[in-house]
Design an enzyme around this catalytic site. Structure first.
Site, PDB file in Angstrom:
ATOM      1  N   TYR A  68       9.669  -2.690 -11.815  1.00  0.00           N
ATOM      2  CA  TYR A  68      10.054  -3.963 -11.719  1.00  0.00           C
ATOM      3  C   TYR A  68      10.765  -4.745 -12.854  1.00  0.00           C
ATOM      4  O   TYR A  68      11.849  -5.502 -12.698  1.00  0.00           O
ATOM      5  CB  TYR A  68       8.468  -4.787 -11.537  1.00  0.00           C
ATOM      6  CG  TYR A  68       8.882  -6.335 -11.123  1.00  0.00           C
ATOM      7  CD1 TYR A  68       9.241  -6.886 -10.225  1.00  0.00           C
ATOM      8  CD2 TYR A  68       8.282  -7.173 -12.309  1.00  0.00           C
ATOM      9  CE1 TYR A  68       9.583  -8.111  -9.997  1.00  0.00           C
ATOM     10  CE2 TYR A  68       8.511  -8.708 -12.039  1.00  0.00           C
ATOM     11  CZ  TYR A  68       8.964  -9.196 -11.052  1.00  0.00           C
ATOM     12  OH  TYR A  68       9.292 -10.453 -10.664  1.00  0.00           O
TER      13      TYR A  68
ATOM     14  N   ILE B  59       9.394 -20.527  -4.020  1.00  0.00           N
ATOM     15  CA  ILE B  59      10.584 -21.072  -4.840  1.00  0.00           C
ATOM     16  C   ILE B  59      11.574 -21.207  -3.919  1.00  0.00           C
ATOM     17  O   ILE B  59      12.511 -22.093  -4.133  1.00  0.00           O
ATOM     18  CB  ILE B  59      10.720 -20.534  -6.179  1.00  0.00           C
ATOM     19  CG1 ILE B  59      10.925 -19.253  -6.337  1.00  0.00           C
ATOM     20  CG2 ILE B  59       9.206 -21.128  -7.009  1.00  0.00           C
ATOM     21  CD1 ILE B  59      11.443 -18.887  -7.780  1.00  0.00           C
TER      22      ILE B  59
ATOM     23  N   LYS C 115      11.180 -15.964  11.853  1.00  0.00           N
ATOM     24  CA  LYS C 115      10.413 -16.825  10.670  1.00  0.00           C
ATOM     25  C   LYS C 115      11.482 -17.735  10.238  1.00  0.00           C
ATOM     26  O   LYS C 115      10.839 -18.957   9.963  1.00  0.00           O
ATOM     27  CB  LYS C 115      10.089 -15.679   9.816  1.00  0.00           C
ATOM     28  CG  LYS C 115       9.356 -16.114   8.581  1.00  0.00           C
ATOM     29  CD  LYS C 115       9.039 -14.990   7.505  1.00  0.00           C
ATOM     30  CE  LYS C 115       8.088 -15.584   6.544  1.00  0.00           C
ATOM     31  NZ  LYS C 115       7.607 -14.489   5.560  1.00  0.00           N
TER      32      LYS C 115
ATOM     33  N   LYS D  57      14.624  -6.483 -13.212  1.00  0.00           N
ATOM     34  CA  LYS D  57      14.756  -8.041 -13.616  1.00  0.00           C
ATOM     35  C   LYS D  57      15.588  -7.810 -14.931  1.00  0.00           C
ATOM     36  O   LYS D  57      16.370  -8.747 -14.940  1.00  0.00           O
ATOM     37  CB  LYS D  57      13.466  -8.447 -13.881  1.00  0.00           C
ATOM     38  CG  LYS D  57      12.449  -8.740 -12.816  1.00  0.00           C
ATOM     39  CD  LYS D  57      13.261  -9.794 -11.903  1.00  0.00           C
ATOM     40  CE  LYS D  57      12.520 -10.066 -10.468  1.00  0.00           C
ATOM     41  NZ  LYS D  57      13.376 -10.770  -9.620  1.00  0.00           N
TER      42      LYS D  57
ATOM     43  N   ASP E 237      19.420  -8.152   4.881  1.00  0.00           N
ATOM     44  CA  ASP E 237      18.142  -6.970   4.698  1.00  0.00           C
ATOM     45  C   ASP E 237      18.512  -6.579   3.395  1.00  0.00           C
ATOM     46  O   ASP E 237      19.483  -5.768   3.351  1.00  0.00           O
ATOM     47  CB  ASP E 237      18.103  -6.242   5.788  1.00  0.00           C
ATOM     48  CG  ASP E 237      16.949  -5.258   5.519  1.00  0.00           C
ATOM     49  OD1 ASP E 237      16.298  -5.375   4.660  1.00  0.00           O
ATOM     50  OD2 ASP E 237      16.440  -4.429   6.472  1.00  0.00           O
TER      51      ASP E 237
END
Length: 339
Positions: free
Chosen positions: A213, A54, A78, A217, A101
């Site tokens: 995680y 996304i 990349k 968030k 980074d």
């Protein structure tokens, strides 16, 4: 026609289940599309983690509408390929690479300094980069991978860019300058306390990587709320969102059995592709609706829907997290003391 109480209860429960699935997955019919993105000519945007998924779609569509877009990430080789892809699709695009980074606070500081040296304005900052469910490991800065990537480094990066955002807002209407935090409904997986201040790394937590995680968030969402309160007087809006459950590389660390379950079950049909997954980010970053309806500090769910936070929080807790995090970077000499 009359309904029994049980029948009515069943209908209510079915409706709740359907609404929850829509909120979690983004399977509702979009009320907003890429065609609704306004002209962004003359605006500067920055998207972290934009080499795929996304983040890539977000950067692509911002460029398509005329913004100069900085793609912030680690691997320049990349990103050069990504920039070529965008140029091939949008010939007039103005795309730049910014080395960032998030696993290294010094790199975050240098990235902000580099951007400030190049640009006087920043209209849209999309904190999109993230990592989910990796094995427990500490960065060189001493923090668990998820809390540093998803929250701490984005906090530092954003704070360093605030003077540029404020300067930009002086020449814009309220709400035209925005900070977008791509969070997740997985904030519900955070520990009972929400944020475990004694040790953000959560090394011994029962639910392990999922709780870590979730905490990262939840911290993003609370930081968004804190910024909204602090920056409203400058006309800068800060919002957070759950983009839906998306087929991206973010799940590369998830247990193999869990991914196989998703792929071989009905849940595969609940996954969004990155194009639909980016809709909520782009809505949050560009929709005039957000300014018109004064949605500073709002939390959105997929696709482009106003969401409801299902965890209680108060101003004191939001402020505690903000100051706790700021103190981390004050001690490391990356930020001046908070007023």
């Amino acid at each position: 026609m009359s309904y029994s109480f049980q029948g009515l209860l069943n209908r209510v429960n079915e409706s709740a289940i359907v609404n929850t699935l829509k909120e979690y997955t983004g399977l509702n019919t979009p009320k907003w599309t890429f065609n609704d993105i306004p002209d962004l000519t003359g605006k500067v945007a920055l998207v972290t983690g934009s080499s795929g998924g996304i983040g890539y779609v977000t950067a692509l569509e911002l460029a398509r509408k005329g913004a100069k877009v900085y793609l912030a990430g680690r691997n320049e080789e990349k990103y050069q390929k990504v920039m070529k892809q965008i140029h091939d699709e949008v010939r007039h695009s103005k795309i730049r690479f910014l080395r960032l980074d998030l696993l290294d606070f010094e790199s975050v500081y240098q990235a902000a300094e580099s951007f400030i040296a190049k640009e006087e304005k920043l209209h849209i900052l999309v904190n999109n980069a993230g990592i989910m469910n990796p094995p427990f490991e500490l960065t060189k800065d001493g923090y668990e991978l998820q809390i540093q990537t998803n929250y701490l480094s984005h906090y530092l990066f954003t704070e360093l860019l605030l003077p540029t955002l404020r300067r930009t807002a002086e020449e814009c209407r309220p709400g035209d300058v925005r900070i977008v935090h791509v969070a997740s409904i997985a904030y519900l997986q955070a520990p009972y306390s929400g944020i475990y201040f004694p040790d953000l790394n959560l090394p011994h937590v029962l639910l392990g990587t999922f709780a870590r995680y979730g905490q990262s968030k939840y911290a993003q969402i609370l930081y968004s709320i804190a910024l909204a309160k602090r920056l409203e007087k400058y006309g800068i809006y800060s919002v957070s969102l759950h983009p839906g459950v998306i087929r991206t590389e973010l799940t590369r660390y998830s247990p193999t059995f869990a991914l196989k379950l998703l792929e071989k079950s009905v849940f595969q049909y609940l996954l969004l592709d990155p194009i639909r997954g980016a809709m909520t980010s782009l809505y949050a970053a560009t929709s005039p609706e957000i300014s018109k309806e004064h949605l500073n500090g709002a939390y959105f769910t997929a696709i482009a829907q106003r969401g409801i936070l299902h965890r209680a929080h108060d101003d004191a807790f939001v402020e505690e997290l903000y100051r706790y995090t700021h103190k981390i970077f004050e001690d490391l000499k990356y930020l001046a003391p908070s007023p």
